[in-house]
Each structure stands twice: as C-alpha cells, then as structure tokens.
Scaffold this active site. Structure first.
Site, PDB file in Angstrom:
ATOM      1  N   SER A 218     -42.099 -17.612  80.607  1.00  0.00           N
ATOM      2  CA  SER A 218     -42.651 -18.646  81.480  1.00  0.00           C
ATOM      3  C   SER A 218     -43.966 -19.229  80.960  1.00  0.00           C
ATOM      4  CB  SER A 218     -42.807 -18.034  82.867  1.00  0.00           C
ATOM      5  OG  SER A 218     -43.191 -18.980  83.806  1.00  0.00           O
TER       6      SER A 218
ATOM      7  N   ASP B 142     -41.020 -22.554  81.105  1.00  0.00           N
ATOM      8  CA  ASP B 142     -39.564 -22.468  81.275  1.00  0.00           C
ATOM      9  C   ASP B 142     -39.081 -23.427  82.367  1.00  0.00           C
ATOM     10  OD1 ASP B 142     -40.706 -20.978  83.318  1.00  0.00           O
ATOM     11  OD2 ASP B 142     -39.111 -19.483  83.355  1.00  0.00           O
TER      12      ASP B 142
ATOM     13  N   ASP C 139     -39.759 -23.959  85.570  1.00  0.00           N
ATOM     14  CA  ASP C 139     -39.455 -23.640  86.965  1.00  0.00           C
ATOM     15  C   ASP C 139     -40.662 -23.860  87.882  1.00  0.00           C
ATOM     16  OD1 ASP C 139     -40.924 -21.445  86.202  1.00  0.00           O
ATOM     17  OD2 ASP C 139     -39.446 -19.945  86.825  1.00  0.00           O
TER      18      ASP C 139
ATOM     19  N   ALA D 230     -48.068 -21.916  95.944  1.00  0.00           N
ATOM     20  CA  ALA D 230     -49.106 -22.889  95.599  1.00  0.00           C
ATOM     21  C   ALA D 230     -49.040 -23.212  94.103  1.00  0.00           C
ATOM     22  CB  ALA D 230     -50.475 -22.341  95.977  1.00  0.00           C
ATOM     23  N   ASN D 231     -48.595 -22.239  93.280  1.00  0.00           N
ATOM     24  CA  ASN D 231     -48.546 -22.458  91.827  1.00  0.00           C
ATOM     25  C   ASN D 231     -47.418 -23.404  91.388  1.00  0.00           C
ATOM     26  OD1 ASN D 231     -46.132 -20.964  91.749  1.00  0.00           O
ATOM     27  ND2 ASN D 231     -47.159 -19.066  91.180  1.00  0.00           N
TER      28      ASN D 231
ATOM     29  N   ALA E 171     -53.222  -6.749  94.195  1.00  0.00           N
ATOM     30  CA  ALA E 171     -53.006  -6.412  92.785  1.00  0.00           C
ATOM     31  C   ALA E 171     -52.015  -7.405  92.211  1.00  0.00           C
ATOM     32  CB  ALA E 171     -52.449  -4.997  92.675  1.00  0.00           C
TER      33      ALA E 171
ATOM     34  N   GLY F 198     -48.923  -8.725  90.125  1.00  0.00           N
ATOM     35  CA  GLY F 198     -47.649  -8.107  89.762  1.00  0.00           C
ATOM     36  C   GLY F 198     -47.306  -8.361  88.306  1.00  0.00           C
TER      37      GLY F 198
HETATM   38  C1  16G Z   1     -44.340 -14.273  88.930  1.00  0.00           C
HETATM   39  C2  16G Z   1     -43.512 -14.892  90.022  1.00  0.00           C
HETATM   40  C3  16G Z   1     -44.279 -15.983  90.706  1.00  0.00           C
HETATM   41  C4  16G Z   1     -45.588 -15.444  91.223  1.00  0.00           C
HETATM   42  C5  16G Z   1     -46.365 -14.784  90.123  1.00  0.00           C
HETATM   43  C6  16G Z   1     -47.550 -14.070  90.701  1.00  0.00           C
HETATM   44  C7  16G Z   1     -41.118 -15.254  90.062  1.00  0.00           C
HETATM   45  C8  16G Z   1     -39.958 -15.911  89.383  1.00  0.00           C
HETATM   46  N1  16G Z   1     -42.292 -15.456  89.488  1.00  0.00           N
HETATM   47  O1  16G Z   1     -44.601 -15.190  87.912  1.00  0.00           O
HETATM   48  O2  16G Z   1     -43.497 -16.441  91.759  1.00  0.00           O
HETATM   49  O3  16G Z   1     -46.368 -16.463  91.773  1.00  0.00           O
HETATM   50  O4  16G Z   1     -45.551 -13.809  89.495  1.00  0.00           O
HETATM   51  O5  16G Z   1     -48.241 -13.426  89.689  1.00  0.00           O
HETATM   52  O6  16G Z   1     -40.974 -14.566  91.064  1.00  0.00           O
HETATM   53  P1  16G Z   1     -49.304 -12.318  90.009  1.00  0.00           P
HETATM   54  O7  16G Z   1     -48.609 -11.208  90.753  1.00  0.00           O
HETATM   55  O8  16G Z   1     -49.830 -11.919  88.692  1.00  0.00           O
HETATM   56  O9  16G Z   1     -50.369 -12.952  90.873  1.00  0.00           O
HETATM   57 ZN    ZN Z   2     -41.903 -20.310  84.899  1.00  0.00          ZN
END
Ligand code: 16G
Ligand code: ZN
Length: 537
Positions: free
Chosen positions: A66, A286, A288, A381-382, A506, A508
């Site tokens: 991504s 990617d 999305d 929001a992203n 935290a 993800g």
């Molecule tokens: C991933 C998630 C996205 C989320 C981001 C948060 C999918 C396909 N992608 O990229 O939706 O906004 O994680 O990242 O679910 P973070 O946990 O580092 O804040």
């Molecule tokens: Zn993406």
C-alpha cells in the site's frame, strides 16, 4: 517419509528468518520485503486451506504494501465475496507464519486441516495479483511454490490494484448466480465502471478537469487504462490529468506523493502545479485510498479527506433515495472511526439526520458495520472507504416503479451508482468517479464541497514507546483501559479545552502509539495533543 512431503520440500527454499515473530495485522502481513518470502509461502498454504474449507470457492491473494516505502511489501487474503479475510483465520495465518521449521509447518497445516474439518478431496482455487514493487515477482514465486505444493488451481492476474483483485474474486465466486457481480477480468472491471459512470452522469457537465496523483504506483497505469473506456472531454466527458504515474523507477513509489503523503503532511505533493481552486486528487500505492484537495485563491491548502467523501456520498445518496420515492424503504447510515473529525460527525447527525456508528480502525470493522444498514457509507479519514448496499436495498432499488419523471430520474442515478461503486472494498478509482458524478450533479467545485461544514482543528502524533502492546482500548478505540490511570489523565486534560477530544491507540501497522486531538482552535488542538503525548511517553 515425511521429509518428502511436497510442502516440506518446497518450504525448505523459503526458510523462516530465525528470531522473527510475524503477525497478520490490520491489513495482512507487511514489512521489509527481504523478510517476507517464508511468510508469502505460508500464506499461500493458508489460501489453499481456506478455499478447500469453502468448497473450492476462489480466495484472493494480494501482494502489496500500500502506502509503505518501496522497500517494504506485504500480503493479504481476500474472502470469496471480495471481503477481507474472516477474523478467526488471521490467527491461523499468524500460527503458520511463525512455525519454527519446515516440519513444524507441515504439522500445523495438517492439524488445521483436521481441526477445521477440511475435506482434502475438495478443490483449492486461488487468484492473485501484485502491485508495482520490485520485490513483487520474487514473492510471487514463493506463492506459486505453495500453491503447487498444496495442489491448488490458480490464476495469476499479474499487476492489479488491490480493489481490482477484490472485484475479480467476487465476480468469480458469483458467476452464474443471482448475485452475479460482473465479468471476472480487468477489462470487465473497466467496462462495468465506465458504463455506470456514464449512466450516473447523464447530461451533467464537469466543471473543468481533475488532476490525479497516482503515487507512482499501480493506480497510474490502471487509471490510464480506465480512461480509455470513458468518454473524452471533447465528447463532454471528464478530463482526467494523470500525474505521478512513473512505475519504471520503483523507488519513486509513494515518495513525496500519494494519498498518505497528502494526508500526513497536509500539503499537495511538491510536484503539483495545480491552478487555484482546481480539483486535485491523490491515490495511494495500491489505489484503495483517495484524497481530494485544492488551493484557494489566497493559496491556502484545503484537504477533502475520507470524512468529506463520506459526507458527500451520504448527502447525495440520501437525497436520491428520497427523491426516488424510497426514503422510507431505504435507510442510509454512515460508519466512521475515532479519527473522523468531530465536525463531520455533527454534520451527519444534525444536518443530514443520518445515524453514525463508530468502529475500531481497519477496513474489516467498518465494512462489517456498514452491512447492517440498507445502504452503509463507510470511510476512514485516511481516504479508504466505499458504500455497501444490502441485498434488500438492491432489490427495492431494482424493482421500484417510479411515480413521476423526477422519481424516475433519481432512480436511474441510484441504480447506476450501485454499479459504479465497488462494494467489495474501498476503491480509489471507483470513489474518484463517484465524487465526480456528485460534484457534476450539484454543479459544485471543491470550494462548495468544502463549505458544507468546517473541520475542527486537529493534530495526529506518533510516539515511539517501549511496548505498544500495553495500550489496550475499548469503546471503538476511544478510551484506554490499560495502562491503568492513563485515561483519567487524558479525560482531565480534554475537559480543559472547548470542543476538546483526544484518544490514544497502539498502531496496528507500526511499532508506535498514535495520539489524536481536536479542539476549537489550532493552538488548543496542538496544545492538547502535546499534553496527551506527555502522559503517554
Ligand atoms: C491499515 C488499514 C487501514 C487503517 C490503517 C491504520 C486495511 C485494509 N487497512 O492500513 O484501514 O487505517 O491500517 O494504521 O484495513 P495504524 O493501525 O498504523 O494506525
Ligand atoms: Zn492502500
């Protein structure tokens, strides 16, 4: 002899790096590409198991990282209806990825087969694709080794955007059923979207061109392909100016461009030379995620992020349903995360009078919540998001007999939107055309869109901590339940600011904790974010 088992033999070529623990995160496995070969091999085995478990339905495997830097890569699975992998299977992915040896891997594979009552005589069918990263072809060979070792039928769709693979997976699994979704090819995707875009636009005019920054990723060549299926500007169609579509030099991917750059830095890509008030959009690596933005005549920058796309779509679809005479029969709802600007939430509930649900971060959570509405609009929001229509809503929209020409016209547009929108997952190309349709209908430029409500000033921070796993949240990530006492300190700080709101979670996807704060003024939002960060450090 067990060592001659094809799964063990092939696994030996893709040894797991010692001392590494892998985790299937919010969007699959994602890390430095050099560490990923064993993970991709093992994900291939899981895809085979998942397909056999589901009686040979196609499972998708997407190789992408991504918006991450070019040297990273990742892998994730797509379920038969084009949705993200079911949650309980993420654990199996993690277990397989961490098997300490080739032999242990086979034992886990066999144990999953028996624990999950998987019929080994069932067919396994997998479809896969990748983005433009240099490591993609090498990781595909690890995937192929797993598919061959597990006796899986497969189709390689080569380069695709993530949402295109989700689309194709759903098409393949619904072919010749009442839920048929479209032709399971890249061409079928363009044809479906282009026809729907034309029908949804009708005779409306576009107010100038839109410039699309493709993050130097797979979205570039795919958008250029899509454009071939759309009416040209000279025929009254939309003019799309494609920029940042260099996929020949992989190191350019997401570098100083793309949706994540624009959202994080709150400024256009340095390469952008758009005129004042011109519509600009950015995709991520990617394709999305989608961000819109524009520079005002005084050159101040305005972002139209996922919250703005959600509110625009909810406003338009809500009006269409009412104007079509379906206002009582189709309930529209919106799904957001805690990152949604508080002003967008108030606008939806108070001005649009639509219900809002808040879920934890990650597409699967939002998507799932959205399916509980007749029409569920969900966006992070992203910029990741889409609209999902329930089977009942589709039936009602399909069968309704309009009572007036005005109802007929609204109904035609609504029907076209159900085909234009990629209902499997957030899709920047489909979302881009959705926004363009709405702006054309309303005869709005980005300025008018931006005027619908005023964002509360906000700040998002990233803090590196010794162990992010101690930060446990509740209430859709809006409150910390651990470490003890921290939430009380945050609450005390928030109470001191007008319209104050702040939360900590935290990440993800990274070894870090994120702090979000918003308040009535820029200075207060910054101040609140800094004070909450101090509490967490
Ligand atoms: C991933 C998630 C996205 C989320 C981001 C948060 C999918 C396909 N992608 O990229 O939706 O906004 O994680 O990242 O679910 P973070 O946990 O580092 O804040
Ligand atoms: Zn993406």
């Amino acid at each position: 002899m067990a060592s001659q088992n094809p799964i063990v033999v092939a696994s030996a070529k893709y040894p797991k790096p010692a001392e590494r623990t892998f985790q299937y995160g919010t969007a699959g496995f994602r890390m430095k590409a050099s560490l990923l070969d064993s993970v991709v091999y093992r994900v291939g085995l899981l895809a085979a198991l998942r397909s056999r478990k589901l009686n040979g339905q196609r499972i998708g495997v997407m190789i992408t990282a991504s918006h991450n830097p070019p040297e990273d890569n990742g892998v994730k699975l797509v379920d038969p209806m084009g949705e993200m992998l079911e949650g309980s299977w993420e654990t199996y992915a993690t277990t397989l990825a961490n098997a300490p040896s080739d032999q242990a891997l086979l034992e886990i594979y066999d144990k999953l087969t028996s624990d999950l009552n998987i019929k080994t005589e069932n067919k396994a069918r997998v479809v896969f694709a990748r983005d433009t990263r240099a490591s993609g072809p090498r990781l595909v060979s690890a995937l192929l080794a797993a598919l061959e070792a597990s006796g899986t039928e497969y189709t390689d769709y080569k380069l695709l955007t993530t949402p295109q693979l989700h689309y194709i997976t759903r098409c393949l699994n619904t072919k010749s059923t009442p839920y048929e979704y479209g032709e399971p090819t890249e061409q079928g995707y363009y044809q479906k979207i282009a026809a729907a875009f034309k029908a949804a636009t009708g005779t409306r005019k576009f107010n100038g061109p839109v410039t699309v920054d493709c993050a130097n990723g797979v979205g570039g060549p795919k958008l250029r392909e899509l454009i071939k299926y759309l009416s040209s500007a000279s025929e009254g169609g939309l003019e799309i100016k494609v920029v940042n579509d260099n996929v020949v030099e992989p190191e350019r991917l997401n570098h100083q461009c793309g949706a994540d750059f624009v959202k994080t830095n709150q400024r256009p890509p340095p390469s952008s030379h758009a005129a004042p008030s011109a519509r600009c959009a950015s995709l991520d690596g990617d394709a999305d995620r989608l961000m819109y933005y524009f520079n005002d005549s005084d050159s101040s920058f305005h972002l139209l992020d996922g919250d703005r796309i959600a509110t625009l779509a909810a406003l338009f679809i809500g009006d269409l349903a009412r104007n079509a005479g379906l206002g009582e029969k189709i309930k529209v709802g919106v799904v957001q995360t805690a990152y949604a600007n508080g002003a967008s939430t108030s606008y939806i509930t108070q001005d649009l009078r639509l219900p809002v649900v808040c879920t934890p971060t990650g597409v699967k959570h939002l998507h799932h919540a959205a399916t509980r509405f007749d029409v569920g609009v969900y966006f992070e929001a992203n910029g990741h998001g889409t609209v999902v229509f329930s089977d009942l809503a589709l039936k009602r929209i399909g069968k309704y007999e309009p009572q007036s020409p005005a109802q007929a016209s609204a109904l035609d547009t609504l029907r076209a939107l159900t085909a234009l929108i990629n209902q499997t997952v957030g899709d920047a190309l489909s979302d881009l055309l959705l926004v363009e349709v709405i702006l054309a209908h309303k005869a709005w430029g980005p300025k008018e869109w931006h005027l619908t409500y005023t964002d509360l000033p906000n700040r998002l921070g990233r803090i590196e901590v010794a162990d992010r796993n101690i930060f446990k949240t509740t209430d859709a990530e809006r409150k910390l339940e651990s470490p003890p006492g921290v939430q009380a300190q945050i609450d005390a700080l928030v109470g001191k600011y007008k319209n104050g709101r702040s939360f900590v979670r935290a990440s993800g996807t990274e070894e870090a904790v994120r702090v979000y704060a918003e308040a009535a003024t820029r200075g207060e939002a910054d101040d609140l974010a800094a004070k909450v960060a101090d509490v967490v450090k």
